[in-house]
Write an enzyme that holds these catalytic residues in place. Structure first.
Site, PDB file in Angstrom:
ATOM      1  NE  ARG A  28     -10.904   3.690  -0.657  1.00 28.01           N
ATOM      2  CZ  ARG A  28      -9.462   4.214  -0.786  1.00 28.01           C
ATOM      3  NH1 ARG A  28      -9.256   5.240  -1.730  1.00 28.01           N
ATOM      4  NH2 ARG A  28      -8.586   4.071   0.099  1.00 28.01           N
ATOM      5  N   PRO A  42      -6.355   9.362  14.247  1.00 28.59           N
ATOM      6  CG  PRO A  42      -8.264  10.609  15.038  1.00 28.59           C
ATOM      7  CD  PRO A  42      -6.938  10.193  15.325  1.00 28.59           C
ATOM      8  N   PRO A  89      -2.239   4.054  14.466  1.00 22.85           N
ATOM      9  CG  PRO A  89      -1.639   4.280  12.287  1.00 22.85           C
ATOM     10  CD  PRO A  89      -2.111   3.222  13.188  1.00 22.85           C
ATOM     11  N   GLY A 145       0.948  -1.298   0.085  1.00 28.76           N
ATOM     12  CA  GLY A 145      -0.191   0.000  -0.030  1.00 28.76           C
ATOM     13  C   GLY A 145       0.849   1.177   0.025  1.00 28.76           C
ATOM     14  CB  THR A 166      -2.380   6.431  -1.990  1.00 32.59           C
ATOM     15  OG1 THR A 166      -2.530   5.041  -1.574  1.00 32.59           O
ATOM     16  CG2 THR A 166      -2.319   6.360  -3.485  1.00 32.59           C
ATOM     17  CE1 TYR A 222     -10.887  -0.618  13.415  1.00 31.22           C
ATOM     18  CE2 TYR A 222     -11.045   1.644  13.536  1.00 31.22           C
ATOM     19  CZ  TYR A 222     -10.769   0.638  12.652  1.00 31.22           C
ATOM     20  OH  TYR A 222     -10.953   0.550  11.414  1.00 31.22           O
TER      21      TYR A 222
END
Length: 290
Positions: A206, A197, A195, A21, A24, A154
């Site tokens: 998305r 936000p 991480p 990944g 981006t 989370y």
């Protein structure tokens, strides 16, 4: 806020880092900084055109080589090809950063079994696929190396409305801790970053389309009252994969401005009480305790 790179120049010189990944978002931010620190970087995702554009951008900025390789991490043969190409070009791979992920928000009862499985296949099984491909190679070659997994806060608290992701990332947390112990004897470290936000244009659009992003302003949930800067995460990632962190193994490090602790504290919501109301509350408490 302008955040500077934290590590000394050439801190990753001579290392080859594979970032899934990596074309981006946070993967790109990490790849840029790894390259700035002297690493050979291999970036993967399913979209070769995006990878090639990112590789060209990074190489133009840092002058160091970046190899783009298209790969669906659900496909073990494609992962093997990434490893083989990286070794062909750079001689060996020293670090694997499992960053590729998939996610969407939805009430769980609205999900089909296939939708649930799609996230599990990318996030958990994809991470396992990459880890096994590179890990087996390192063990066979008796090569010390390290794996950095990108999870979420989370993953250890749980969260509604992103249940497939929470389940999958929770599995990655367990994988990280388990292999830190089992593969430590081979000189292979495993750590993870959780991480909070860190807005990225594509992923957040998305996840929170339209007006949802404004309605759920994450800055209000963070004690520091801001979201993370990509360089801050890149700094932490670079440190953990560097030799400076050679004795850190099996850790899940949160970088979220205190967000998950804000939600965990039973009374943390009292921040919303205005200062003048505390005078009334104090008087009431004193009266009741007489």
């Amino acid at each position: 806020m302008a955040v500077q790179g934290a590590l000394q120049q050439d801190a990753l010189k001579g290392k080859t880092v594979v970032v899934t990944g990596g074309g981006t978002g946070l993967g790109k931010a990490m790849s840029i900084y790894f390259s700035e620190l002297g690493a050979n970087v291999v970036i993967t995702s399913r979209k070769l055109d995006v990878l090639e554009e990112t590789a060209k951008e990074i190489q133009g900025k840092t002058g160091n080589p970046v190899l783009p390789v298209a790969c669906d991490i659900r496909n073990t043969e494609e992962i093997k090809l990434v490893r083989e190409k990286a070794i062909e070009i750079f001689g060996q791979v020293d670090v694997l950063v499992n960053n590729a992920a998939g996610n969407f928000i939805s009430p769980t009862e609205r999900l089909s079994a296939n939708a649930f499985s799609t996230i599990i296949d990318i996030v958990l099984k994809g991470t396992v696929n990459c880890t096994l491909e590179f890990g087996k190679h390192w063990i066979e070659r008796k090569q010390a190396a390290n794996v950095l997994n990108i999870v979420t806060t989370y993953a250890f608290t749980g969260s509604g409305y992103v249940v497939p992701s929470a389940v999958a990332k929770g599995g990655v947390v367990t994988l990280t801790k388990s292999l830190a112990v089992e593969w430590g004897k081979y000189g292979i470290r495993h750590n993870a970053i959780a991480p909070g936000p860190f807005p990225t244009k594509g992923a957040w659009d998305r996840l929170l389309p339209g007006e949802l992003a404004q309605k759920f302003d994450f800055k209000n949930r963070v004690p520091l009252k801001r979201v993370g800067e990509h360089q801050e995460l890149a700094n932490l990632a670079a440190f953990l994969i560097s030799d400076f962190a050679g004795y850190i193994n099996g850790e899940i490090i949160s970088i979220d401005g205190g967000e998950w602790l804000q939600g965990a504290g039973q009374m943390n919501g009292m921040e919303a009480i205005p200062s003048e109301m505390w005078d009334t509350i104090e008087q009431t408490i004193r009266k009741n305790n007489k």
